[in-house]
Design a protein around this motif. Structure first.
Motif, PDB file in Angstrom:
ATOM      1  N   ASP A   1       0.913  -1.424  -0.098  1.00 49.78           N
ATOM      2  CA  ASP A   1      -0.016   0.061   0.019  1.00 49.78           C
ATOM      3  C   ASP A   1       1.201   1.064  -0.244  1.00 49.78           C
ATOM      4  OD1 ASP A   1      -2.826  -1.562   0.265  1.00 49.78           O
ATOM      5  OD2 ASP A   1      -2.450  -1.427   2.265  1.00 49.78           O
ATOM      6  N   ARG A   2       2.065   1.300   0.428  1.00 51.40           N
ATOM      7  CA  ARG A   2       2.866   2.214   1.037  1.00 51.40           C
ATOM      8  C   ARG A   2       2.863   2.795  -0.556  1.00 51.40           C
ATOM      9  NH1 ARG A   2       3.340  -0.296   6.158  1.00 51.40           N
ATOM     10  NH2 ARG A   2       4.871  -0.895   5.731  1.00 51.40           N
ATOM     11  N   LEU A   3       3.642   2.100  -0.500  1.00 51.43           N
ATOM     12  CA  LEU A   3       4.783   1.602  -1.934  1.00 51.43           C
ATOM     13  C   LEU A   3       3.598   1.975  -3.090  1.00 51.43           C
ATOM     14  CD1 LEU A   3       6.977   1.578  -4.075  1.00 51.43           C
ATOM     15  CD2 LEU A   3       6.769  -1.559  -4.216  1.00 51.43           C
ATOM     16  N   GLN A   4       2.431   1.925  -3.271  1.00 52.84           N
ATOM     17  CA  GLN A   4       1.597   2.178  -4.510  1.00 52.84           C
ATOM     18  C   GLN A   4       1.320   4.038  -3.498  1.00 52.84           C
ATOM     19  OE1 GLN A   4      -2.298   0.235  -5.257  1.00 52.84           O
ATOM     20  NE2 GLN A   4      -3.704   2.116  -4.848  1.00 52.84           N
ATOM     21  N   ALA A   5       0.785   4.295  -2.762  1.00 56.15           N
ATOM     22  CA  ALA A   5       0.939   5.636  -2.881  1.00 56.15           C
ATOM     23  C   ALA A   5       1.921   6.300  -2.907  1.00 56.15           C
ATOM     24  CB  ALA A   5       0.241   5.700  -0.911  1.00 56.15           C
ATOM     25  N   ALA A   6       3.377   6.197  -2.833  1.00 54.55           N
ATOM     26  CA  ALA A   6       4.932   6.633  -3.162  1.00 54.55           C
ATOM     27  C   ALA A   6       4.720   6.986  -4.575  1.00 54.55           C
ATOM     28  CB  ALA A   6       5.971   5.175  -2.841  1.00 54.55           C
ATOM     29  N   ASN A   7       3.964   6.146  -5.416  1.00 47.97           N
ATOM     30  CA  ASN A   7       4.216   5.987  -7.445  1.00 47.97           C
ATOM     31  C   ASN A   7       2.987   6.987  -7.529  1.00 47.97           C
ATOM     32  OD1 ASN A   7       5.589   4.028  -7.505  1.00 47.97           O
ATOM     33  ND2 ASN A   7       4.380   1.963  -7.145  1.00 47.97           N
ATOM     34  N   LEU A   8       2.161   7.105  -6.568  1.00 44.96           N
ATOM     35  CA  LEU A   8       0.911   8.336  -6.391  1.00 44.96           C
ATOM     36  C   LEU A   8       1.480   9.379  -6.762  1.00 44.96           C
ATOM     37  CD1 LEU A   8      -1.711   9.001  -6.821  1.00 44.96           C
ATOM     38  CD2 LEU A   8      -2.608   8.816  -5.085  1.00 44.96           C
ATOM     39  N   SER A   9       2.783   9.817  -5.104  1.00 45.79           N
ATOM     40  CA  SER A   9       3.155  11.175  -4.982  1.00 45.79           C
ATOM     41  C   SER A   9       4.159  11.425  -6.433  1.00 45.79           C
ATOM     42  CB  SER A   9       3.983  11.077  -4.121  1.00 45.79           C
ATOM     43  OG  SER A   9       2.835  10.606  -2.991  1.00 45.79           O
ATOM     44  N   THR A  10       4.533  10.066  -7.133  1.00 43.62           N
ATOM     45  CA  THR A  10       5.892  10.195  -7.919  1.00 43.62           C
ATOM     46  C   THR A  10       4.576  10.554  -8.839  1.00 43.62           C
ATOM     47  OG1 THR A  10       7.206   8.348  -6.658  1.00 43.62           O
ATOM     48  CG2 THR A  10       7.493   9.560  -9.179  1.00 43.62           C
ATOM     49  N   MET A  11       3.506  10.366  -9.678  1.00 43.78           N
ATOM     50  CA  MET A  11       2.914  10.468 -10.657  1.00 43.78           C
ATOM     51  C   MET A  11       2.519  12.455 -10.453  1.00 43.78           C
ATOM     52  SD  MET A  11      -1.236   9.679 -11.790  1.00 43.78           S
ATOM     53  CE  MET A  11      -1.519  10.947 -10.953  1.00 43.78           C
ATOM     54  N   GLU A  12       1.837  12.157  -9.052  1.00 41.96           N
ATOM     55  CA  GLU A  12       1.860  13.994  -8.305  1.00 41.96           C
ATOM     56  C   GLU A  12       2.835  15.180  -8.580  1.00 41.96           C
ATOM     57  OE1 GLU A  12      -1.537  13.208  -5.466  1.00 41.96           O
ATOM     58  OE2 GLU A  12       0.033  13.382  -4.519  1.00 41.96           O
ATOM     59  N   LEU A  13       4.304  14.526  -8.991  1.00 42.36           N
ATOM     60  CA  LEU A  13       5.451  15.333  -9.472  1.00 42.36           C
ATOM     61  C   LEU A  13       5.512  15.276 -10.513  1.00 42.36           C
ATOM     62  CD1 LEU A  13       7.894  13.971  -6.872  1.00 42.36           C
ATOM     63  CD2 LEU A  13       7.236  15.683  -6.806  1.00 42.36           C
ATOM     64  N   ILE A  14       5.258  14.759 -11.575  1.00 38.24           N
ATOM     65  CA  ILE A  14       4.928  15.152 -13.029  1.00 38.24           C
ATOM     66  C   ILE A  14       3.979  16.182 -13.003  1.00 38.24           C
ATOM     67  CG2 ILE A  14       4.112  14.132 -15.620  1.00 38.24           C
ATOM     68  CD1 ILE A  14       4.968  10.999 -14.181  1.00 38.24           C
ATOM     69  N   LEU A  15       2.697  16.507 -12.654  1.00 40.81           N
ATOM     70  CA  LEU A  15       2.131  17.280 -12.558  1.00 40.81           C
ATOM     71  C   LEU A  15       2.445  18.374 -12.616  1.00 40.81           C
ATOM     72  CD1 LEU A  15      -1.188  15.290 -11.336  1.00 40.81           C
ATOM     73  CD2 LEU A  15      -0.886  15.762 -14.201  1.00 40.81           C
ATOM     74  N   LEU A  16       3.010  18.458 -11.072  1.00 39.76           N
ATOM     75  CA  LEU A  16       3.859  19.901 -10.707  1.00 39.76           C
ATOM     76  C   LEU A  16       5.187  20.427 -10.936  1.00 39.76           C
ATOM     77  CD1 LEU A  16       3.778  18.046  -6.781  1.00 39.76           C
ATOM     78  CD2 LEU A  16       2.640  20.613  -7.517  1.00 39.76           C
ATOM     79  N   ASP A  17       5.637  19.320 -11.780  1.00 37.55           N
ATOM     80  CA  ASP A  17       6.988  20.077 -12.376  1.00 37.55           C
ATOM     81  C   ASP A  17       6.723  20.396 -14.072  1.00 37.55           C
ATOM     82  OD1 ASP A  17       8.744  19.735 -10.277  1.00 37.55           O
ATOM     83  OD2 ASP A  17       9.060  17.030 -11.258  1.00 37.55           O
ATOM     84  N   CYS A  18       4.977  19.631 -14.257  1.00 38.88           N
ATOM     85  CA  CYS A  18       5.002  20.353 -15.383  1.00 38.88           C
ATOM     86  C   CYS A  18       4.059  21.754 -15.117  1.00 38.88           C
ATOM     87  CB  CYS A  18       3.574  19.838 -16.022  1.00 38.88           C
ATOM     88  SG  CYS A  18       4.424  17.851 -17.498  1.00 38.88           S
TER      89      CYS A  18
END
Length: 273
Positions: free
Chosen positions: A64-81
Motif C-alpha cells: 500500500d505504501r509503495l502504491q502511495a509513493a507511486n501516486l506521489s511520484t505521479m503528482e510530481l509530474i503534474l507539479l513539475d509541468c
C-alpha cells in the motif's frame, strides 16, 4: 497567464473542450497520455500508472505504501509541468495539489446524469445500461479519490472559480469564457508569489515520495512542511529508529537545505482481536 486545472464528470465532453482550450491558449495539456509519456523519466511504468491514477491510496501494508509513493511520484509530474507554466492540468485532483496558489484558474464541468449517459453511450458506441454503470463507477471512484486523498468534496462549487453545466451552453461559449478568465490581471499579478509557493509544494512532495518509497517508515503519521528549501517534520513516529530514518531520508532529497525535526516518538502496538 494562469495555470488551469480541470475537474470533470464523465460524459460532459470536458476532454474535447480541454484540447480546444489548449489550442487557443497555446498551452500544454497534461492529461493521461502526456503523463504516460513523461512517466518513464520518473521511474513509473504504464502498469503502475494504471494502478494508481485517480484511485485512493492506503497506507497499511508495504505494498500500500509503495502504491502511495507511486501516486506521489505521479503528482510530481503534474507539479513539475505546472512549474514550467502555460499548462492545463486535467483531473487528478490538481486543483488541490496547487492549493494556496492564487494564479490557478480552477474549472469544473458538470451535467445531468442521464444526459451524460446518453453522451457517453453515443460517443463510445456502447449500450446505455453499460454507459450508466461505467459513469456511476467513475463518479464514485473519482469522488472517493478526492475525499480520501485530499479530504475534499469534489462537488463543492466553492472549490472552483468556474463551474459549467455543459447541457446549457455551447462548447465555444465555455471555451471562450475560460480563455477570457485565464487572462485576468489578478491571476497574472499572483504569478511571482505563486512560483515560490510551487517550489515549496514540489519539494514537500519529493520528500513525501522518498519517505514512502523507503520502506523504513511504517506510517506517515506526521506533517511535512517546506519553506525555501527547509523541511519541517512534525507529528509522531513509532520508534526512535523511524525518527532518525525520516530525518535522514528527508535530508538527502535534492533541494533540501535543512531538516527541522519536531517528530515525537509514540510507542504503538496494533490491537489483535
Amino acid at each position: 497567464m494562469a495555470i488551469i486545472t480541470i475537474s470533470r464528470q464523465m460524459g460532459t465532453g470536458a476532454y474535447a473542450m480541454a484540447r480546444e482550450l489548449a489550442k487557443k491558449l497555446k498551452y500544454t495539456l497534461i492529461d493521461g497520455p502526456k503523463i504516460a509519456e513523461l512517466a518513464h523519466n520518473y521511474g513509473l511504468s504504464g502498469e503502475i500508472l494504471e494502478r494508481v491514477d485517480e484511485k485512493p491510496p492506503a497506507y497499511i501494508t508495504a505494498e500500500d505504501r509503495l502504491q502511495a509513493a507511486n501516486l506521489s511520484t505521479m503528482e510530481l509530474i503534474l507539479l513539475d509541468c505546472a512549474r514550467k507554466g502555460n499548462v492545463i492540468l486535467y483531473g487528478r485532483g490538481a486543483q488541490y495539489l496547487l492549493e494556496g496558489m492564487r494564479n490557478v484558474l480552477r474549472v469544473r464541468f458538470i451535467a445531468p446524469f442521464d444526459e451524460r449517459v446518453e453522451n457517453f453511450a453515443e460517443r463510445e458506441w456502447i449500450d446505455p445500461d453499460l454507459a450508466r454503470e461505467l459513469i456511476r463507477k467513475s463518479d464514485h471512484q473519482r469522488g472517493g479519490f478526492i475525499h480520501f486523498y485530499f479530504d475534499k468534496d469534489w462537488q463543492n462549487p466553492l472549490e472552483y472559480d468556474l463551474v459549467f453545466n455543459t447541457s446549457h451552453l455551447s462548447k465555444s461559449a465555455m471555451v471562450d469564457s475560460i480563455v477570457a478568465a485565464a487572462k485576468d490581471q489578478k491571476l497574472k499579478d499572483a504569478e511571482a508569489e505563486a512560483t515560490a509557493l510551487l517550489d515549496d509544494i514540489i519539494l514537500r512532495k519529493r520528500v513525501e515520495a522518498e519517505l514512502l518509497k523507503s520502506g523504513k517508515i511504517e506510517s506517515l503519521h506526521f506533517k511535512i512542511e517546506s519553506l525555501d528549501g527547509e523541511i519541517c517534520l512534525s507529528g509522531h513516529v513509532h520508534t526512535e529508529q523511524e525518527r532518525e530514518q525520516a530525518v535522514k531520508i528527508a535530508a538527502k532529497v535534492k533541494g533540501v537545505s535543512l531538516v527541522e525535526d519536531d517528530l515525537q516518538v509514540v510507542n504503538y502496538k496494533p490491537h489483535k482481536e
